[in-house]
Design a protein around this motif. Structure first.
Motif, PDB file in Angstrom:
ATOM      1  N   ALA A   1      66.723  53.594 -51.372  1.00 52.77           N
ATOM      2  CA  ALA A   1      67.008  52.251 -51.872  1.00 52.77           C
ATOM      3  C   ALA A   1      65.871  51.753 -52.754  1.00 52.77           C
ATOM      4  O   ALA A   1      66.099  51.152 -53.802  1.00 52.77           O
ATOM      5  CB  ALA A   1      67.241  51.294 -50.709  1.00 52.77           C
ATOM      6  N   ARG A   2      64.640  52.011 -52.355  1.00 53.41           N
ATOM      7  CA  ARG A   2      63.488  51.606 -53.157  1.00 53.41           C
ATOM      8  C   ARG A   2      63.472  52.347 -54.499  1.00 53.41           C
ATOM      9  O   ARG A   2      63.193  51.768 -55.548  1.00 53.41           O
ATOM     10  CB  ARG A   2      62.200  51.866 -52.380  1.00 53.41           C
ATOM     11  N   PHE A   3      63.826  53.635 -54.483  1.00 55.67           N
ATOM     12  CA  PHE A   3      63.892  54.405 -55.727  1.00 55.67           C
ATOM     13  C   PHE A   3      64.963  53.833 -56.655  1.00 55.67           C
ATOM     14  O   PHE A   3      64.735  53.669 -57.851  1.00 55.67           O
ATOM     15  CB  PHE A   3      64.205  55.873 -55.404  1.00 55.67           C
ATOM     16  N   GLU A   4      66.138  53.519 -56.098  1.00 54.27           N
ATOM     17  CA  GLU A   4      67.221  52.981 -56.917  1.00 54.27           C
ATOM     18  C   GLU A   4      66.877  51.606 -57.470  1.00 54.27           C
ATOM     19  O   GLU A   4      67.248  51.280 -58.603  1.00 54.27           O
ATOM     20  CB  GLU A   4      68.512  52.935 -56.112  1.00 54.27           C
ATOM     21  N   ARG A   5      66.188  50.768 -56.690  1.00 55.48           N
ATOM     22  CA  ARG A   5      65.753  49.464 -57.198  1.00 55.48           C
ATOM     23  C   ARG A   5      64.762  49.638 -58.332  1.00 55.48           C
ATOM     24  O   ARG A   5      64.809  48.923 -59.328  1.00 55.48           O
ATOM     25  CB  ARG A   5      65.099  48.655 -56.072  1.00 55.48           C
ATOM     26  N   ARG A   6      63.869  50.566 -58.180  1.00 56.00           N
ATOM     27  CA  ARG A   6      62.816  50.752 -59.167  1.00 56.00           C
ATOM     28  C   ARG A   6      63.348  51.365 -60.467  1.00 56.00           C
ATOM     29  O   ARG A   6      62.998  50.931 -61.559  1.00 56.00           O
ATOM     30  CB  ARG A   6      61.728  51.643 -58.592  1.00 56.00           C
ATOM     31  N   TYR A   7      64.208  52.361 -60.338  1.00 62.99           N
ATOM     32  CA  TYR A   7      64.651  53.096 -61.525  1.00 62.99           C
ATOM     33  C   TYR A   7      66.125  52.877 -61.854  1.00 62.99           C
ATOM     34  O   TYR A   7      66.656  53.481 -62.781  1.00 62.99           O
ATOM     35  CB  TYR A   7      64.389  54.582 -61.340  1.00 62.99           C
TER      36      TYR A   7
ATOM     37  N   ARG B   1      58.325  65.039 -31.383  1.00 65.61           N
ATOM     38  CA  ARG B   1      58.312  63.580 -31.416  1.00 65.61           C
ATOM     39  C   ARG B   1      57.583  63.071 -32.650  1.00 65.61           C
ATOM     40  O   ARG B   1      56.922  62.046 -32.614  1.00 65.61           O
ATOM     41  CB  ARG B   1      57.642  63.030 -30.160  1.00 65.61           C
ATOM     42  N   ALA B   2      57.698  63.800 -33.737  1.00 69.98           N
ATOM     43  CA  ALA B   2      57.037  63.395 -34.971  1.00 69.98           C
ATOM     44  C   ALA B   2      57.676  62.110 -35.481  1.00 69.98           C
ATOM     45  O   ALA B   2      58.838  61.823 -35.211  1.00 69.98           O
ATOM     46  CB  ALA B   2      57.147  64.494 -36.019  1.00 69.98           C
ATOM     47  N   ARG B   3      56.912  61.351 -36.228  1.00 72.92           N
ATOM     48  CA  ARG B   3      57.451  60.088 -36.747  1.00 72.92           C
ATOM     49  C   ARG B   3      58.591  60.385 -37.710  1.00 72.92           C
ATOM     50  O   ARG B   3      58.552  61.334 -38.486  1.00 72.92           O
ATOM     51  CB  ARG B   3      56.360  59.288 -37.440  1.00 72.92           C
ATOM     52  N   SER B   4      59.619  59.576 -37.640  1.00 72.36           N
ATOM     53  CA  SER B   4      60.769  59.768 -38.513  1.00 72.36           C
ATOM     54  C   SER B   4      60.538  59.016 -39.815  1.00 72.36           C
ATOM     55  O   SER B   4      59.975  57.925 -39.837  1.00 72.36           O
ATOM     56  CB  SER B   4      62.042  59.272 -37.836  1.00 72.36           C
ATOM     57  N   VAL B   5      60.997  59.612 -40.887  1.00 70.01           N
ATOM     58  CA  VAL B   5      60.833  59.009 -42.204  1.00 70.01           C
ATOM     59  C   VAL B   5      62.066  58.174 -42.502  1.00 70.01           C
ATOM     60  O   VAL B   5      63.202  58.605 -42.285  1.00 70.01           O
ATOM     61  CB  VAL B   5      60.655  60.115 -43.271  1.00 70.01           C
ATOM     62  N   ASP B   6      61.872  56.979 -42.998  1.00 72.94           N
ATOM     63  CA  ASP B   6      62.966  56.085 -43.340  1.00 72.94           C
ATOM     64  C   ASP B   6      63.559  56.530 -44.671  1.00 72.94           C
ATOM     65  O   ASP B   6      63.229  56.000 -45.725  1.00 72.94           O
ATOM     66  CB  ASP B   6      62.450  54.648 -43.415  1.00 72.94           C
ATOM     67  N   THR B   7      64.447  57.513 -44.625  1.00 72.59           N
ATOM     68  CA  THR B   7      65.014  58.085 -45.835  1.00 72.59           C
ATOM     69  C   THR B   7      65.850  57.062 -46.596  1.00 72.59           C
ATOM     70  O   THR B   7      65.774  56.962 -47.815  1.00 72.59           O
ATOM     71  CB  THR B   7      65.894  59.300 -45.497  1.00 72.59           C
ATOM     72  N   GLU B   8      66.645  56.291 -45.902  1.00 71.64           N
ATOM     73  CA  GLU B   8      67.496  55.305 -46.569  1.00 71.64           C
ATOM     74  C   GLU B   8      66.640  54.278 -47.304  1.00 71.64           C
ATOM     75  O   GLU B   8      66.934  53.894 -48.420  1.00 71.64           O
ATOM     76  CB  GLU B   8      68.393  54.611 -45.552  1.00 71.64           C
ATOM     77  N   GLY B   9      65.591  53.834 -46.702  1.00 73.28           N
ATOM     78  CA  GLY B   9      64.715  52.868 -47.350  1.00 73.28           C
ATOM     79  C   GLY B   9      64.030  53.447 -48.582  1.00 73.28           C
ATOM     80  O   GLY B   9      63.845  52.755 -49.578  1.00 73.28           O
TER      81      GLY B   9
END
Length: 87
Positions: free
Chosen positions: A72-78, A61-69
């Motif tokens: 998207a943040r990487f693409e906005r930045r770079y 039940r580990a926290r899931s990482v918001d991979t899509e977010g």
């Protein structure tokens, strides 16, 4: 050889209150509280906050990482990669 160097190693019950789970093992830990175990004997009990029954790594039940977010943040930045370019 010196005598009485090692602490007393005895059966102890560790109780995970969050999961409602208890297990009997051997330890040097001490406690004033006791509990009657399934075998009819009384053992010292130590309450723990997290054990393998309630830890997110062991339960899955580990926290899931918001991979899509993150992408998207990487693409906005770079800038979005141009997929039409031939490599």
């Amino acid at each position: 050889m010196q005598q009485d160097q090692h602490p007393d190693y005895h059966p102890v019950v560790f109780r995970d209150r969050a999961a409602g789970y208890a297990f009997l093992t051997r330890s040097t830990a001490r406690s004033e509280q006791t509990i009657e175990w399934d075998d009819g004997r009384t053992y010292p009990v130590i309450d723990v906050e997290i054990s393998s029954e309630s830890h997110p790594f062991y339960t899955g039940r580990a926290r899931s990482v918001d991979t899509e977010g993150r992408i998207a943040r990487f693409e906005r930045r770079y800038g979005a990669a141009d997929t039409d370019e031939a490599i």
